[in-house]
Design a protein around this motif. Structure first.
Motif, PDB file in Angstrom:
ATOM      1  N   GLU A  56      21.004 -83.202  30.273  1.00  0.00           N
ATOM      2  CA  GLU A  56      22.424 -82.812  30.343  1.00  0.00           C
ATOM      3  C   GLU A  56      22.824 -81.993  29.114  1.00  0.00           C
ATOM      4  OE1 GLU A  56      23.730 -86.687  33.067  1.00  0.00           O
ATOM      5  OE2 GLU A  56      23.914 -86.779  30.885  1.00  0.00           O
ATOM      6  N   ARG A  57      22.331 -82.425  27.961  1.00  0.00           N
ATOM      7  CA  ARG A  57      22.626 -81.684  26.715  1.00  0.00           C
ATOM      8  C   ARG A  57      22.033 -80.278  26.791  1.00  0.00           C
ATOM      9  NH1 ARG A  57      21.530 -86.668  22.860  1.00  0.00           N
ATOM     10  NH2 ARG A  57      23.676 -87.316  22.538  1.00  0.00           N
ATOM     11  N   LEU A  58      20.805 -80.221  27.297  1.00  0.00           N
ATOM     12  CA  LEU A  58      20.126 -78.924  27.426  1.00  0.00           C
ATOM     13  C   LEU A  58      20.924 -77.999  28.334  1.00  0.00           C
ATOM     14  CD1 LEU A  58      17.461 -77.193  27.125  1.00  0.00           C
ATOM     15  CD2 LEU A  58      16.710 -78.300  29.231  1.00  0.00           C
ATOM     16  N   HIS A  59      21.421 -78.516  29.447  1.00  0.00           N
ATOM     17  CA  HIS A  59      22.206 -77.690  30.372  1.00  0.00           C
ATOM     18  C   HIS A  59      23.468 -77.151  29.690  1.00  0.00           C
ATOM     19  CE1 HIS A  59      20.503 -79.093  34.535  1.00  0.00           C
ATOM     20  NE2 HIS A  59      19.633 -78.444  33.804  1.00  0.00           N
ATOM     21  N   ARG A  60      24.088 -77.989  28.863  1.00  0.00           N
ATOM     22  CA  ARG A  60      25.296 -77.503  28.165  1.00  0.00           C
ATOM     23  C   ARG A  60      24.931 -76.352  27.226  1.00  0.00           C
ATOM     24  NH1 ARG A  60      26.945 -82.984  28.135  1.00  0.00           N
ATOM     25  NH2 ARG A  60      26.237 -83.347  26.012  1.00  0.00           N
ATOM     26  N   ALA A  61      23.816 -76.506  26.545  1.00  0.00           N
ATOM     27  CA  ALA A  61      23.379 -75.450  25.617  1.00  0.00           C
ATOM     28  C   ALA A  61      23.049 -74.167  26.377  1.00  0.00           C
ATOM     29  CB  ALA A  61      22.160 -75.923  24.829  1.00  0.00           C
ATOM     30  N   VAL A  62      22.439 -74.328  27.530  1.00  0.00           N
ATOM     31  CA  VAL A  62      22.061 -73.167  28.350  1.00  0.00           C
ATOM     32  C   VAL A  62      23.322 -72.472  28.876  1.00  0.00           C
ATOM     33  CG1 VAL A  62      21.044 -72.591  30.599  1.00  0.00           C
ATOM     34  CG2 VAL A  62      19.780 -74.005  28.986  1.00  0.00           C
ATOM     35  N   GLU A  63      24.309 -73.280  29.251  1.00  0.00           N
ATOM     36  CA  GLU A  63      25.553 -72.739  29.784  1.00  0.00           C
ATOM     37  C   GLU A  63      26.268 -71.890  28.730  1.00  0.00           C
ATOM     38  OE1 GLU A  63      28.016 -75.911  31.122  1.00  0.00           O
ATOM     39  OE2 GLU A  63      29.042 -74.683  32.598  1.00  0.00           O
ATOM     40  N   VAL A  64      26.312 -72.414  27.514  1.00  0.00           N
ATOM     41  CA  VAL A  64      27.039 -71.714  26.445  1.00  0.00           C
ATOM     42  C   VAL A  64      26.255 -70.505  25.939  1.00  0.00           C
ATOM     43  CG1 VAL A  64      27.881 -71.956  24.075  1.00  0.00           C
ATOM     44  CG2 VAL A  64      28.299 -73.776  25.736  1.00  0.00           C
ATOM     45  N   SER A  65      24.947 -70.668  25.816  1.00  0.00           N
ATOM     46  CA  SER A  65      24.147 -69.616  25.174  1.00  0.00           C
ATOM     47  C   SER A  65      23.667 -68.553  26.151  1.00  0.00           C
ATOM     48  CB  SER A  65      22.917 -70.240  24.516  1.00  0.00           C
ATOM     49  OG  SER A  65      22.065 -70.786  25.523  1.00  0.00           O
ATOM     50  N   ALA A 108      12.694 -84.373  15.323  1.00  0.00           N
ATOM     51  CA  ALA A 108      12.567 -83.593  14.084  1.00  0.00           C
ATOM     52  C   ALA A 108      13.912 -83.209  13.465  1.00  0.00           C
ATOM     53  CB  ALA A 108      11.748 -82.325  14.354  1.00  0.00           C
ATOM     54  N   ALA A 109      14.999 -83.290  14.229  1.00  0.00           N
ATOM     55  CA  ALA A 109      16.329 -82.887  13.738  1.00  0.00           C
ATOM     56  C   ALA A 109      16.228 -81.566  12.964  1.00  0.00           C
ATOM     57  CB  ALA A 109      16.935 -83.992  12.881  1.00  0.00           C
ATOM     58  N   VAL A 110      15.748 -80.543  13.660  1.00  0.00           N
ATOM     59  CA  VAL A 110      15.480 -79.250  13.014  1.00  0.00           C
ATOM     60  C   VAL A 110      16.764 -78.642  12.431  1.00  0.00           C
ATOM     61  CG1 VAL A 110      15.768 -77.879  15.158  1.00  0.00           C
ATOM     62  CG2 VAL A 110      14.256 -77.047  13.336  1.00  0.00           C
ATOM     63  N   LYS A 111      16.610 -77.995  11.262  1.00  0.00           N
ATOM     64  CA  LYS A 111      17.773 -77.365  10.593  1.00  0.00           C
ATOM     65  C   LYS A 111      17.620 -75.847  10.649  1.00  0.00           C
ATOM     66  CE  LYS A 111      18.648 -81.486   8.706  1.00  0.00           C
ATOM     67  NZ  LYS A 111      17.428 -82.111   9.230  1.00  0.00           N
ATOM     68  N   MET A 133       9.326 -72.393  25.694  1.00  0.00           N
ATOM     69  CA  MET A 133      10.639 -73.048  25.661  1.00  0.00           C
ATOM     70  C   MET A 133      10.974 -73.517  24.244  1.00  0.00           C
ATOM     71  SD  MET A 133      13.461 -73.996  26.970  1.00  0.00           S
ATOM     72  CE  MET A 133      13.106 -73.076  28.453  1.00  0.00           C
ATOM     73  N   THR A 134       9.952 -74.003  23.525  1.00  0.00           N
ATOM     74  CA  THR A 134      10.157 -74.403  22.125  1.00  0.00           C
ATOM     75  C   THR A 134      10.614 -73.207  21.300  1.00  0.00           C
ATOM     76  OG1 THR A 134       8.449 -76.095  22.304  1.00  0.00           O
ATOM     77  CG2 THR A 134       9.018 -75.370  20.092  1.00  0.00           C
ATOM     78  N   LEU A 135       9.955 -72.078  21.510  1.00  0.00           N
ATOM     79  CA  LEU A 135      10.349 -70.852  20.805  1.00  0.00           C
ATOM     80  C   LEU A 135      11.818 -70.534  21.076  1.00  0.00           C
ATOM     81  CD1 LEU A 135      10.182 -67.880  19.683  1.00  0.00           C
ATOM     82  CD2 LEU A 135       8.826 -67.300  21.674  1.00  0.00           C
ATOM     83  N   GLN A 136      12.199 -70.579  22.330  1.00  0.00           N
ATOM     84  CA  GLN A 136      13.570 -70.198  22.690  1.00  0.00           C
ATOM     85  C   GLN A 136      14.602 -71.178  22.112  1.00  0.00           C
ATOM     86  OE1 GLN A 136      12.517 -69.832  27.028  1.00  0.00           O
ATOM     87  NE2 GLN A 136      13.664 -67.930  26.861  1.00  0.00           N
ATOM     88  N   LEU A 137      14.309 -72.480  22.228  1.00  0.00           N
ATOM     89  CA  LEU A 137      15.288 -73.468  21.733  1.00  0.00           C
ATOM     90  C   LEU A 137      15.322 -73.490  20.205  1.00  0.00           C
ATOM     91  CD1 LEU A 137      14.862 -76.476  24.213  1.00  0.00           C
ATOM     92  CD2 LEU A 137      16.735 -74.809  24.094  1.00  0.00           C
ATOM     93  N   ALA A 138      14.182 -73.248  19.578  1.00  0.00           N
ATOM     94  CA  ALA A 138      14.154 -73.234  18.114  1.00  0.00           C
ATOM     95  C   ALA A 138      14.952 -72.047  17.580  1.00  0.00           C
ATOM     96  CB  ALA A 138      12.710 -73.185  17.620  1.00  0.00           C
ATOM     97  N   LYS A 139      14.849 -70.900  18.255  1.00  0.00           N
ATOM     98  CA  LYS A 139      15.649 -69.728  17.835  1.00  0.00           C
ATOM     99  C   LYS A 139      17.135 -70.042  17.995  1.00  0.00           C
ATOM    100  CE  LYS A 139      14.532 -66.515  16.271  1.00  0.00           C
ATOM    101  NZ  LYS A 139      14.203 -66.298  14.834  1.00  0.00           N
ATOM    102  N   LEU A 140      17.467 -70.698  19.113  1.00  0.00           N
ATOM    103  CA  LEU A 140      18.865 -71.066  19.369  1.00  0.00           C
ATOM    104  C   LEU A 140      19.392 -71.977  18.257  1.00  0.00           C
ATOM    105  CD1 LEU A 140      20.798 -70.469  21.744  1.00  0.00           C
ATOM    106  CD2 LEU A 140      20.119 -72.659  22.740  1.00  0.00           C
ATOM    107  N   ALA A 141      18.495 -72.768  17.679  1.00  0.00           N
ATOM    108  CA  ALA A 141      18.891 -73.705  16.616  1.00  0.00           C
ATOM    109  C   ALA A 141      18.865 -73.053  15.232  1.00  0.00           C
ATOM    110  CB  ALA A 141      17.950 -74.910  16.642  1.00  0.00           C
ATOM    111  N   GLY A 142      18.561 -71.758  15.187  1.00  0.00           N
ATOM    112  CA  GLY A 142      18.595 -71.046  13.902  1.00  0.00           C
ATOM    113  C   GLY A 142      17.327 -71.185  13.087  1.00  0.00           C
ATOM    114  N   ALA A 143      16.238 -71.604  13.734  1.00  0.00           N
ATOM    115  CA  ALA A 143      14.974 -71.759  13.000  1.00  0.00           C
ATOM    116  C   ALA A 143      14.202 -70.442  12.960  1.00  0.00           C
ATOM    117  CB  ALA A 143      14.123 -72.835  13.672  1.00  0.00           C
ATOM    118  N   ARG A 144      13.225 -70.366  12.038  1.00  0.00           N
ATOM    119  CA  ARG A 144      12.202 -69.296  12.072  1.00  0.00           C
ATOM    120  C   ARG A 144      11.084 -69.844  12.924  1.00  0.00           C
ATOM    121  NH1 ARG A 144       9.521 -67.412   6.759  1.00  0.00           N
ATOM    122  NH2 ARG A 144       8.968 -65.530   7.900  1.00  0.00           N
TER     123      ARG A 144
END
Ligand code: NAP
Length: 376
Positions: free
Chosen positions: A331-340, A194-197, A213-224
């Motif tokens: 691996e990408r998810l782990h990086r996001a989790v590490e930073v956030s 979906a390449a969410v914006k 998990m979708t809720l959490q990652l979508a918030k991290l991506a700046g979505a409503r």
């Protein structure tokens, strides 16, 4: 039952044979600790329901070339694991199959040629063990942990090194186990398909592991984020986690309309469709023009009347089926989790001995987020 020698068993493991021969088995889940050279592992049995889950004793796995033995510290359940116990996921499987797609632990032995990990590393694995990167191919089902390949509900798991991912320092075993399947699936939908914006509306259905998990990652991506549930209590908790729009689908069967109202008549840009045919009409109603629907589940079963696909054309909707994702995504998810610092929502933790109770709890559907099994 024919007697299996330790040598036969070791040969089977080294050859990577799916389903190690049983050494002994008990009908209850109260099998005493294994003695030296043995481990305890659950198997899915005859797949007729929760009672099929059986604790067995097996020889300690020995890694063949490219294989790794992981001492398991935590594992986690997904809805799929329940379907497997009922024989409702891609057909019957060998009764010896060890269940569960998600887990984490310590590397305790490596086979010849293993270079990606070493003894002592803290690791998890991508559930589709042969899918490191690239496009989906149906062959990935053959090596899916807990389904086509033995999984994590065992004191020591035998895994292909290609599936393993080292844990970031701050990520605990239980969080890592709770993250893998749902994290990879949600990430694949939100960022892959979906390449969410930022600012877009993401709709997710129910409050199970994948939706939260979708809720959490979508918030991290700046979505409503819009989320539905059968429980007002769970919706209140979802708001604490950052949900912007919450609708009780039981008290509002026409919940698609509610999502439209709450978004000023525009609708959701991205949907993680976990319920499927039975409420697709509501999903289509809830969609904005050009919305992207990641179709991953069928929690609601079949539809009594076929959905009206008119809105798919009228709103130019895109529907894509998805099957979790790749090691690269994990691996990408782990990086996001590490930073956030994001942590998966864990509803309840059960002991290894109480694994059947963990399945029963999942079946009740009262959980929110993930159900985890902790190993001593
Ligand atoms: N877990 C994964 O990584 C993954 C990957 C690919 C596909 N899937 C698929 O996605 C779906 C969800 O998986 P999961 O592991 O997150 O399941 P789960 O944790 O068991 O989710 C169960 C929750 O879904 C909600 N639900 C159940 N029936 C519903 C219905 N008819 N309408 C709306 N919501 C309903 C309920 O939420 P409330 O109690 O809030 O009502 C229920 O508590 C499954 O079909 C699964 O096969 C999952």
């Amino acid at each position: 039952m024919s007697k299996v020698t330790r040598r036969d068993a070791i040969k089977a493991v080294s050859a990577g044979v799916a389903g190690l021969p049983m050494v002994s088995m008990a009908a209850s889940t109260r099998l005493p600790r294994a003695s030296r050279g043995e481990i305890r592992a659950y198997q899915i049995g005859d797949q007729k329901g929760l009672d099929s889950l059986t604790l067995t004793r097996r020889p300690e796995p020995i890694p063949g070339p490219g294989q790794v033995v992981v001492k398991v510290r935590a594992a986690a359940l997904n809805h799929r694991d329940l379907s497997i116990l009922y024989g409702r996921y891609l057909g019957a499987k060998p009764p010896e199959r060890i269940p569960l797609a998600d887990g984490a632990g310590d590397v305790v032995a490596v086979g010849d040629g293993v270079t990606r990990v070493k003894v002592g590393d803290r690791v998890t694995a991508v559930p589709f063990t042969s899918w490191a990167d690239g496009d989906f191919d149906p062959s990935v089902f053959a090596a899916d942990l807990g389904s086509g390949h033995d999984g994590w509900l065992t004191e020591k798991a035998l895994l292909p090194e290609a599936a393993l991912v080292k844990l970031p320092d701050r990520l605990g075993y239980e969080d890592a186990a709770a993250l893998s399947a749902v994290g990879v699936t949600a990430w694949s939908i939100l960022h892959g398909f979906a390449a969410v914006k930022p600012g877009e509306v993401v709709l997710t259905l129910g409050t199970g592991g994948l939706s939260i998990m979708t809720l959490q990652l979508a918030k991290l991506a700046g979505a409503r984020v819009a989320i539905t549930s059968s429980s007002d209590e769970k919706l209140a908790k979802a708001r604490e986690l950052g949900a912007d729009i919450t609708v009780n689908y039981r008290t509002h069967p026409n919940w698609g309309e509610k999502i439209l109202e709450a978004t000023g008549g525009r609708g959701a840009d991205v949907v993680v469709e976990t319920v499927g045919a039975s409420t697709l009409d509501q999903t289509f109603k809830a969609c904005a023009p050009n919305a992207r629907i990641g179709f991953v589940g069928s929690l609601g079963g079949g539809a009594t009347t076929p959905p009206n696909f008119g809105p798919v054309i009228a709103k130019n909707l895109v529907i894509k089926g998805l099957t979790s994702g790749t090691r690269r995504t994990l691996e990408r998810l782990h990086r996001a989790v590490e930073v956030s610092g994001l942590r998966p929502l864990i509803d309840k933790v059960f002991s290894f001995e109480d694994a059947r109770a963990a399945y029963a709890y999942l079946e009740k559907g009262q959980h929110m987020g993930k159900i985890v099994i902790r190993f001593d």
